[in-house]
Design a protein around this motif. Structure first.
Motif, short mmCIF file in Angstrom:
data_model
loop_
_atom_site.label_atom_id
_atom_site.label_comp_id
_atom_site.label_asym_id
_atom_site.label_seq_id
_atom_site.Cartn_x
_atom_site.Cartn_y
_atom_site.Cartn_z
N GLU A 61 0.65 -1.10 -0.16
CA GLU A 61 0.05 -0.05 0.04
C GLU A 61 0.92 1.30 -0.13
O GLU A 61 0.54 2.20 -0.66
CB GLU A 61 -1.02 -0.16 1.26
CG GLU A 61 -1.90 1.16 1.07
CD GLU A 61 -3.04 0.86 2.21
OE1 GLU A 61 -4.20 1.52 2.25
OE2 GLU A 61 -3.01 -0.07 3.03
N VAL A 62 2.17 1.29 0.76
CA VAL A 62 2.98 2.46 0.88
C VAL A 62 3.34 2.55 -0.56
O VAL A 62 3.73 3.65 -1.09
CB VAL A 62 3.95 2.04 1.91
CG1 VAL A 62 5.10 3.33 1.85
CG2 VAL A 62 3.56 2.17 3.16
N SER A 65 1.12 4.41 -2.92
CA SER A 65 1.20 5.60 -2.59
C SER A 65 2.24 6.34 -2.96
O SER A 65 2.14 7.44 -3.86
CB SER A 65 0.91 5.95 -1.17
OG SER A 65 -0.26 5.47 -0.48
N SER A 66 3.46 5.72 -3.12
CA SER A 66 4.59 6.38 -3.61
C SER A 66 4.44 6.45 -5.13
O SER A 66 5.10 7.50 -5.75
CB SER A 66 5.96 5.59 -3.31
OG SER A 66 6.96 6.17 -3.75
N LYS A 68 1.92 6.79 -6.79
CA LYS A 68 0.77 7.92 -7.29
C LYS A 68 1.58 9.25 -7.08
O LYS A 68 1.31 10.15 -7.81
CB LYS A 68 -0.15 7.82 -6.23
CG LYS A 68 -1.54 8.70 -6.60
CD LYS A 68 -2.51 8.32 -5.69
CE LYS A 68 -3.69 9.47 -6.05
NZ LYS A 68 -4.94 9.08 -5.17
N GLU A 69 2.40 9.46 -6.09
CA GLU A 69 2.95 10.59 -5.83
C GLU A 69 4.13 10.98 -7.02
O GLU A 69 4.22 12.00 -7.55
CB GLU A 69 3.68 10.63 -4.45
CG GLU A 69 2.65 10.81 -3.40
CD GLU A 69 3.63 10.61 -1.78
OE1 GLU A 69 4.61 10.80 -2.09
OE2 GLU A 69 2.97 10.60 -0.85
N ASN A 99 -5.79 2.44 -9.56
CA ASN A 99 -6.96 2.50 -8.97
C ASN A 99 -7.89 1.55 -9.07
O ASN A 99 -8.88 1.18 -8.17
CB ASN A 99 -7.72 4.03 -9.36
CG ASN A 99 -6.81 5.22 -8.85
OD1 ASN A 99 -6.06 5.12 -7.85
ND2 ASN A 99 -7.06 6.18 -9.50
N SER A 103 -5.67 -1.48 -6.42
CA SER A 103 -6.72 -1.19 -5.59
C SER A 103 -7.42 -2.39 -5.27
O SER A 103 -7.62 -2.83 -4.01
CB SER A 103 -7.12 0.23 -5.61
OG SER A 103 -6.27 1.20 -5.58
#
Length: 262
Positions: A61-62, A65-66, A68-69, A99, A103
């Motif tokens: 999950e981290v 997120s990375s 996505k950033e 997503n 996800s």
């Protein structure tokens, strides 16, 4: 202008080939690492061991997120005209992969539903393949844009070299014209003036002094001609006075001789 354009061109090339590529590669690597972690978590759920799937899912999950950033950082760079359409396609495929695909896989693993995870693997693989193909299209457009900038910079450089050569040639021509003009209009007339001064110092006031126009050299010649005329007039008057004095002296001498004889 060439210096400004070169800085702008190299800045754009650096943005295309370095910053944008790094951000996109970072996003893709994090996506791959997240998929690896998800696969490991699914394996731990299938075959329980000392390692728990929870921390592995959290790392996945981290990483998502990375990714996505990193992709948002990639989108923050201003796009070149040839990159607009590839970036839009790339963004759509990335959003679908992250997503919708990953996800959903993450959600079913949190629920320990390995069957649903396995059934979604083919869908995620297709999304990943589409994302890679759109990334390749983006890199091809970036390469085309970079080649165009490089070619345009090469044209500017060639133009600059031609312009510099022309400027050097024109400058040399102007220097030669200036030297010729100074020699003809200043140095030669001054040398002629020196000759006139020498002749006048030697007592020769008969040499005619030509006119040289209305500039400073011409005014100098005009004043010299007036000075020569004034000197000639003065000398003429001195000669006339000397002749008169000589005639008077001769008459006085004759009168003295006559008086003496008387």
């Amino acid at each position: 202008f060439a210096n400004h354009y070169s800085r702008q061109a190299f800045g754009t090339l650096n943005q295309i080939n370095v910053e944008q590529a790094q951000a996109l590669n970072h996003a893709y690597v994090d996506i791959l690492r997240a998929r690896v972690e998800l696969n490991r978590a699914a394996q731990l759920i299938r075959k329980p061991s000392f390692d728990r799937p929870g921390p592995v899912i959290e790392r996945a999950e981290v990483l998502m997120s990375s990714a996505k950033e990193a992709f948002q950082h990639f989108l923050a760079f201003p796009a070149q005209p040839s990159q607009v359409e590839p970036i839009e396609t790339l963004e759509n495929h990335f959003q679908s992969l992250l997503n919708t695909g990953l996800s959903l896989q993450l959600m079913v693993l949190k629920e320990d539903d390995v069957g649903a995870y396995d059934s979604g693997q083919s869908r995620v693989s297709d999304m990943s393949k589409a994302f890679m193909e759109s990334a390749d299209a983006f890199f091809a457009a970036s390469e085309q844009s970079g080649n165009g900038l490089a070619a345009q910079f090469e044209r500017i450089s060639n133009w600059m070299n031609t312009a510099m050569g022309s400027v050097v040639a024109i400058t040399l021509l102007l220097v030669l014209i200036t030297v010729w003009g100074v020699t003809v209009n200043v140095i030669r007339p001054l040398r002629r003036l020196i000759e006139h001064f020498r002749q006048m110092a030697a007592g020769d006031l008969s040499q005619p002094i030509e006119t040289k126009g209305d500039n400073e050299i011409g005014q100098l010649y005009s004043e010299l001609a007036q000075m020569q005329q004034s000197l000639a007039t003065t000398v003429g008057r001195v000669r006339e006075s000397s002749a008169t004095i000589l005639d008077s002296a001769q008459r006085t001498s004759e009168g003295n001789q006559e008086l003496s004889s008387r």
